[in-house]
Design an enzyme around this catalytic site. Structure first.
Site, PDB file in Angstrom:
ATOM      1  N   TYR A 156       0.840  -1.201   0.000  1.00  0.00           N
ATOM      2  CA  TYR A 156       0.000   0.000   0.000  1.00  0.00           C
ATOM      3  C   TYR A 156       0.875   1.252   0.000  1.00  0.00           C
ATOM      4  O   TYR A 156       0.660   2.171  -0.796  1.00  0.00           O
ATOM      5  CB  TYR A 156      -0.907  -0.014   1.228  1.00  0.00           C
ATOM      6  CG  TYR A 156      -1.805   1.187   1.365  1.00  0.00           C
ATOM      7  CD1 TYR A 156      -2.939   1.327   0.574  1.00  0.00           C
ATOM      8  CD2 TYR A 156      -1.525   2.184   2.298  1.00  0.00           C
ATOM      9  CE1 TYR A 156      -3.768   2.429   0.710  1.00  0.00           C
ATOM     10  CE2 TYR A 156      -2.355   3.284   2.440  1.00  0.00           C
ATOM     11  CZ  TYR A 156      -3.475   3.400   1.638  1.00  0.00           C
ATOM     12  OH  TYR A 156      -4.293   4.507   1.774  1.00  0.00           O
ATOM     13  N   LYS A 160       1.322   4.178  -2.962  1.00  0.00           N
ATOM     14  CA  LYS A 160       1.117   5.597  -2.680  1.00  0.00           C
ATOM     15  C   LYS A 160       2.391   6.395  -2.956  1.00  0.00           C
ATOM     16  O   LYS A 160       2.328   7.564  -3.363  1.00  0.00           O
ATOM     17  CB  LYS A 160       0.658   5.787  -1.237  1.00  0.00           C
ATOM     18  CG  LYS A 160      -0.711   5.191  -0.936  1.00  0.00           C
ATOM     19  CD  LYS A 160      -1.800   5.789  -1.825  1.00  0.00           C
ATOM     20  CE  LYS A 160      -3.184   5.306  -1.447  1.00  0.00           C
ATOM     21  NZ  LYS A 160      -4.248   5.930  -2.295  1.00  0.00           N
TER      22      LYS A 160
END
Length: 250
Positions: A156, A160
């Protein structure tokens, strides 16, 4: 009203930060293409309430970010309305948390596909529409995890981080065309996504947070609204942390 006479495309409108952003944009006078993965009666009713309350136009657009054809059809729906697009807000996303030794290839592909690759493709299409109206503002959603790291969120955070790099490059390439590109990096916000985090992980983040509390989706939406408005007309290529002051020094 900060967004009067503007038209925004917002992804992830079904819940959390996306829902709060849609609500605030409606209050500030924007017409909205409200993008979500699927249709529900509750969502449709909420849109009707916003339209009646604020006298603006909201058109729901349903599509799957994992399906290229679905993305194309969504863009065709938006283009068919022949509205001048001023703002794109990419909020939709998922997390597949796992400690580093346990991460699977499928998890890596899915998180990157939804959180990065497909949103880049969607942005390419919307930028073409935005150029017809002379420019505008793009706001992409990163995360403080991209800066600080977080146990169990390697993939994740990496996705990002990719957004942060893309924002920098997009802002340089699109500036001559009158399009500003910025990002927000939320901390731990009260959403359905954070409800799945272990309490231990939340407590650890709170120890790092100067304000010692979770953030609300509305607080993130306020920063998005600023970046979409003319108040930020000289702001591009920036990542604004909305994290209550998370620091490694605690």
């Amino acid at each position: 009203m900060l967004l009067k006479d503007k038209t925004a495309v917002i992804t992830g409108c079904m819940q959390g930060i996306g829902l709060a952003t849609m609500d605030l944009f409606a209050k500030e006078g924007a017409d909205i293409f409200a993008c979500a993965q699927f249709k529900t009666e509750e969502f449709e009713n909420h849109i009707k309430e916003l339209k009646n309350q604020f006298n603006i136009n909201i058109i729901p657009i349903y599509f799957d970010l994992e399906d290229d054809e679905s993305i194309k059809q969504a863009v065709k729906q938006i283009a068919a309305e022949k509205k001048a697009i001023n703002t794109l807000v990419n909020i939709a996303g998922i997390t597949k948390d796992a400690l580093f030794p346990m991460i699977t290839r499928d998890q890596m592909f899915k998180v990157f596909n939804i959180n990065f690759f497909s949103q880049i493709v969607f942005s390419q299409y919307i930028v073409k529409l935005m150029l017809k109206s002379g420019g505008g503002s793009i706001i992409n959603t990163a995360s403080v995890t991209a800066f600080e790291g977080n146990k169990g969120q390697l993939v994740y955070g990496a996705a990002k981080s990719a957004w942060i790099s893309a924002i920098k490059t997009m802002s340089i390439e699109l500036a001559p065309k009158g399009i500003r590109v910025n990002g927000i990096a939320p901390g731990v916000i009260k959403t359905a996504m954070t409800e799945n985090l272990p309490q231990e992980a939340i407590n650890e983040q709170m120890r790092k947070c100067s304000l010692k509390r979770l953030g609300n989706p509305e607080e993130v939406a306020g920063v998005v609204c600023y970046l979409a408005s003319d108040l930020s007309s000289y702001v591009t290529g920036q990542i604004i942390k909305v994290d209550g002051g998370i620091s490694k020094c605690y």
